[in-house]
Write a protein that holds these residues in place. Structure first.
Motif, mmCIF file in Angstrom:
data_model
loop_
_atom_site.group_PDB
_atom_site.id
_atom_site.type_symbol
_atom_site.label_atom_id
_atom_site.label_comp_id
_atom_site.label_asym_id
_atom_site.label_seq_id
_atom_site.Cartn_x
_atom_site.Cartn_y
_atom_site.Cartn_z
ATOM 1 N N ALA A 64 -57.889 121.155 23.846
ATOM 2 C CA ALA A 64 -58.060 121.984 25.416
ATOM 3 C C ALA A 64 -58.873 120.971 25.927
ATOM 4 C CB ALA A 64 -59.563 122.931 25.278
ATOM 5 N N VAL A 65 -57.878 120.712 27.005
ATOM 6 C CA VAL A 65 -57.898 119.897 28.146
ATOM 7 C C VAL A 65 -58.685 120.404 29.449
ATOM 8 C CG1 VAL A 65 -56.785 117.804 29.424
ATOM 9 C CG2 VAL A 65 -56.196 118.512 27.116
ATOM 10 N N GLN A 66 -59.621 120.103 29.289
ATOM 11 C CA GLN A 66 -60.769 120.468 30.349
ATOM 12 C C GLN A 66 -60.943 119.107 31.654
ATOM 13 O OE1 GLN A 66 -64.090 122.815 29.501
ATOM 14 N NE2 GLN A 66 -62.740 122.683 27.240
ATOM 15 N N VAL A 69 -63.442 117.073 30.071
ATOM 16 C CA VAL A 69 -63.719 116.749 28.692
ATOM 17 C C VAL A 69 -62.530 117.349 27.821
ATOM 18 C CG1 VAL A 69 -64.416 119.312 28.056
ATOM 19 C CG2 VAL A 69 -65.286 117.331 27.190
ATOM 20 N N VAL A 70 -62.242 116.653 26.867
ATOM 21 C CA VAL A 70 -61.284 116.772 25.900
ATOM 22 C C VAL A 70 -62.153 117.339 24.598
ATOM 23 C CG1 VAL A 70 -59.514 116.453 24.702
ATOM 24 C CG2 VAL A 70 -59.187 115.574 27.263
ATOM 25 N N ASP A 71 -61.986 118.915 24.436
ATOM 26 C CA ASP A 71 -62.376 119.041 22.659
ATOM 27 C C ASP A 71 -61.180 119.097 21.831
ATOM 28 O OD1 ASP A 71 -64.912 120.044 23.906
ATOM 29 O OD2 ASP A 71 -63.452 121.923 24.834
ATOM 30 N N ILE A 72 -61.573 118.777 21.139
ATOM 31 C CA ILE A 72 -60.854 118.114 19.687
ATOM 32 C C ILE A 72 -60.778 119.114 18.620
ATOM 33 C CG2 ILE A 72 -58.969 116.399 18.181
ATOM 34 C CD1 ILE A 72 -59.758 114.686 20.792
ATOM 35 N N GLU A 73 -59.727 119.945 18.107
ATOM 36 C CA GLU A 73 -59.778 120.401 16.511
ATOM 37 C C GLU A 73 -58.682 119.927 15.479
ATOM 38 O OE1 GLU A 73 -60.337 124.571 15.011
ATOM 39 O OE2 GLU A 73 -61.919 124.424 15.994
ATOM 40 N N VAL A 74 -59.677 119.545 14.667
ATOM 41 C CA VAL A 74 -58.730 119.414 13.927
ATOM 42 C C VAL A 74 -58.817 119.724 12.834
ATOM 43 C CG1 VAL A 74 -56.961 117.240 12.714
ATOM 44 C CG2 VAL A 74 -57.937 116.552 14.871
ATOM 45 N N LYS A 75 -57.678 120.391 11.344
ATOM 46 C CA LYS A 75 -57.686 120.880 10.420
ATOM 47 C C LYS A 75 -57.028 120.364 9.253
ATOM 48 C CE LYS A 75 -57.098 124.817 13.206
ATOM 49 N NZ LYS A 75 -57.128 125.302 13.992
ATOM 50 N N LEU A 76 -57.508 119.704 8.465
ATOM 51 C CA LEU A 76 -56.999 119.073 6.911
ATOM 52 C C LEU A 76 -57.230 119.912 5.560
ATOM 53 C CD1 LEU A 76 -60.077 115.879 7.437
ATOM 54 C CD2 LEU A 76 -57.569 115.829 8.851
ATOM 55 N N PRO A 77 -56.169 119.448 4.828
ATOM 56 C CA PRO A 77 -56.213 120.002 3.864
ATOM 57 C C PRO A 77 -57.322 119.886 2.890
ATOM 58 C CG PRO A 77 -54.929 118.094 3.293
ATOM 59 C CD PRO A 77 -55.455 118.465 5.387
ATOM 60 N N PHE A 78 -58.421 120.775 1.567
ATOM 61 C CA PHE A 78 -59.542 120.452 1.153
ATOM 62 C C PHE A 78 -59.479 118.715 -0.136
ATOM 63 C CE2 PHE A 78 -60.181 124.962 1.295
ATOM 64 C CZ PHE A 78 -61.651 124.463 2.014
ATOM 65 N N ALA A 79 -57.919 118.515 0.125
ATOM 66 C CA ALA A 79 -57.924 117.016 -0.569
ATOM 67 C C ALA A 79 -57.853 116.102 0.630
ATOM 68 C CB ALA A 79 -56.114 116.992 -0.996
#
Length: 100
Positions: A64-66, A69-79
């Motif tokens: 989300a580029v504001q 501020v830039v909000d970054i969300e990264v989803k990783l696998p459990f491994a």
């Protein structure tokens, strides 16, 4: 699913920040084409989502580029949980450099 959330303040304005991010994504695709596959990226205005496969892991996230501020969300696998703090540090460092 482990999640990395980072907010990076900047003084570039939303358009310049988005331009730098999209340029980085394009350069990274070329640079790491032998290590990363299934790369996808889509934008709606100043909100983007991405995904790729690296080292056998599927990774996805949102941006989300504001204006300030830039909000970054990264989803990783459990491994990939063992790498979470290292990845979080690397993403934060690179994002701060990019948006300086």
């Amino acid at each position: 699913m482990p999640v990395i959330k980072i907010s990076v303040p900047h003084q570039l304005g939303a358009d310049e920040a988005k331009k730098r991010i999209t340029n980085l994504i394009t350069e990274s695709r070329a640079k790491f084409s032998d290590q990363v596959s299934n790369v996808r990226e889509s934008w709606e205005g100043h909100r983007g989502d991405f995904g790729f496969r690296a080292m056998g892991f599927d990774v996805s996230g949102d941006l989300a580029v504001q204006p300030a501020v830039v909000d970054i969300e990264v989803k990783l696998p459990f491994a990939a949980l063992l790498f979470k703090s290292r990845l979080e540090n690397e993403i934060s460092t690179k994002a701060k450099e990019l948006l300086a």
